[in-house]
Motif scaffolding. Structure first.
Motif, mmCIF file in Angstrom:
data_model
loop_
_atom_site.group_PDB
_atom_site.id
_atom_site.type_symbol
_atom_site.label_atom_id
_atom_site.label_comp_id
_atom_site.label_asym_id
_atom_site.label_seq_id
_atom_site.Cartn_x
_atom_site.Cartn_y
_atom_site.Cartn_z
ATOM 1 N N LEU A 191 0.824 -1.210 0.000
ATOM 2 C CA LEU A 191 0.000 0.000 0.000
ATOM 3 C C LEU A 191 0.861 1.265 0.000
ATOM 4 C CD1 LEU A 191 -2.746 -1.015 2.578
ATOM 5 C CD2 LEU A 191 -3.088 -0.588 0.137
ATOM 6 N N GLU A 208 -0.018 4.072 -2.631
ATOM 7 C CA GLU A 208 -0.466 5.410 -2.222
ATOM 8 C C GLU A 208 0.525 6.491 -2.634
ATOM 9 O OE1 GLU A 208 -3.403 4.055 1.416
ATOM 10 O OE2 GLU A 208 -1.472 4.960 1.942
ATOM 11 N N SER A 218 -5.589 12.431 10.488
ATOM 12 C CA SER A 218 -6.870 11.982 11.029
ATOM 13 C C SER A 218 -7.665 13.088 11.717
ATOM 14 C CB SER A 218 -6.634 10.853 12.033
ATOM 15 O OG SER A 218 -5.961 11.349 13.184
ATOM 16 N N PRO A 235 -8.871 8.101 1.339
ATOM 17 C CA PRO A 235 -8.440 7.171 2.382
ATOM 18 C C PRO A 235 -6.945 6.874 2.283
ATOM 19 C CG PRO A 235 -10.435 6.389 1.303
ATOM 20 C CD PRO A 235 -9.945 7.535 0.488
ATOM 21 N N GLU A 236 -6.273 6.918 3.412
ATOM 22 C CA GLU A 236 -4.859 6.537 3.475
ATOM 23 C C GLU A 236 -4.767 5.332 4.397
ATOM 24 O OE1 GLU A 236 -0.785 8.959 3.500
ATOM 25 O OE2 GLU A 236 -1.782 9.018 5.441
ATOM 26 N N LYS A 237 -4.510 4.166 3.832
ATOM 27 C CA LYS A 237 -4.581 2.911 4.573
ATOM 28 C C LYS A 237 -3.230 2.454 5.105
ATOM 29 C CE LYS A 237 -8.588 1.387 1.884
ATOM 30 N NZ LYS A 237 -9.134 0.360 0.955
ATOM 31 N N ASP A 273 3.948 -2.173 4.976
ATOM 32 C CA ASP A 273 2.592 -1.910 5.465
ATOM 33 C C ASP A 273 2.312 -2.548 6.822
ATOM 34 O OD1 ASP A 273 2.080 -0.605 3.086
ATOM 35 O OD2 ASP A 273 1.174 -2.358 2.129
ATOM 36 N N LYS A 318 -2.274 2.909 12.577
ATOM 37 C CA LYS A 318 -2.410 4.070 11.710
ATOM 38 C C LYS A 318 -2.632 5.358 12.492
ATOM 39 C CE LYS A 318 -2.716 6.365 7.926
ATOM 40 N NZ LYS A 318 -1.463 6.689 7.210
#
Length: 346
Positions: free
Chosen positions: A8, A12, A101, A146-148, A334, A341
């Motif tokens: 990811l 991203e 966030s 979204p940032e996973k 990841d 997160k």
């Protein structure tokens, strides 16, 4: 470890040109509103409040405001208010809070305190429905979507750029306006360095320690690089000013610790190149990332045409490097052990 798909973190990172393009387009209205407020009541100084990667973005913002506007910038410790109970005197200040966030209670409470004391408060935040967004007077959305990945990429780079249209107008810089217009395309060109980034990462595959050096605007990118190397590869990495490294940390060269430097083409170029050349002459194993490289090997990123925006391709190239370094070490960037997160601190 063999992954069946790209992590990811890489996926991203590759979204970043589109993120910045969207941010520049979607934030025009709030930029005008914020400009009007700043011109009606010019701040006497600025302060930032953030944690982790967001705080590293604030280091870049600090240098941008100080070099382009001559506006002094301080970093607020959130615990001063949330743990020690101090009400800071911030009337007349511009307070910038940065968070992906918008959920960390200490950052939110510090912004509420700053706004109540008379500061003009601005949140640079990805989650527009967050507590931080509600606490600030103005919100500059990051528009990352979204940032996973645990290791932030999109949100860090979007934090670097969100305030820049405001800065361009306040400074009256045509060069900065042009650099911002062309930035998404410059970032697309930077993504073309991924294979070279992987090749550079291979040489650090067995490193247990790494020192990251920079001057000026790239200092916040060096801080971010050291954090990401810890997060994604478990390397003990620390960042230093290239000017201060010779004051004691240089001793570590005798232990064979490798160096990674960020090479600018702005006013810090000559001083940085001189410092790097002296380190290489002393036997340092040093490679660089950035638009200015001199005779050193590494990743030469495309220049954007302005010092403030040049840091963005440098950081993107580093993210490509860091993700591939983790893969070379048999790790999944990841899934860093012990980390999540969102971290909520008080």
């Amino acid at each position: 470890m063999t992954l069946t798909h790209d992590p990811l973190m890489l996926q991203e990172a590759r979204e970043i040109p589109a993120v910045i393009e969207r941010q520049l387009r979607e934030n025009r209205a709030v930029t005008l509103d914020l400009l009007a407020a700043l011109r009606a009541s010019p701040p006497t100084y600025a302060a930032t409040v953030a944690r982790g990667s967001s705080d590293h973005a604030c280091t870049v913002i600090k240098y941008a405001l100080e070099t382009q506007l001559g506006l002094p910038v301080a970093s607020l410790g959130p615990s001063v208010h949330t743990l020690y109970g101090t009400e800071l005197r911030l009337r007349g200040a511009l307070v910038l809070a940065v968070s992906q966030s918008g959920a960390s209670p200490d950052v939110v409470e510090t912004v509420r305190m700053a706004r109540a004391s008379g500061a003009l408060t601005v949140a640079l935040v990805n989650v527009q429905e967050s507590e931080l967004a509600r606490a600030a007077e103005f919100v500059l959305p990051l528009h990352c979507g979204p940032e996973k990945a645990v290791a932030a990429t999109k949100s860090y780079l979007a934090s670097l750029t969100a305030f820049l249209p405001v800065l361009a107008e306040l400074s009256g810089s045509e060069d900065l306006r042009a650099a911002l217009t062309g930035l998404p395309e410059t970032l697309r060109r930077t993504l073309g360095l991924e294979e070279a980034a992987s090749e550079l990462a291979e040489r650090y595959r067995f490193a247990e320690n790494l020192l990251v050096l920079a001057r000026g605007l790239h200092s916040g990118v060096a801080q971010e690089a050291a954090l990401k190397l810890k997060e994604t590869s478990g390397i003990h990495a620390e960042s230093y000013s290239a000017a201060e490294f010779a004051h004691g940390p240089k001793r570590l060269l005798a232990e064979g610790v490798p160096l990674l430097g960020f090479a600018p083409v702005d006013a810090a170029r000559e001083a940085t190149e001189t410092a790097f050349a002296e380190l290489v002459a002393a036997g340092a194993d040093l490679r660089t990332i950035g638009p200015g490289q001199g005779h050193l090997g590494g990743l030469r990123t495309p220049s954007t045409g302005h010092a403030v925006t040049d840091v963005v391709p440098s950081a993107l190239a580093f993210y490509l490097f860091a993700a591939h370094l983790a893969l070379h070490r048999g790790l999944n960037p990841d899934e860093p052990p012990l980390l999540t997160k969102v971290t909520r601190t008080r």
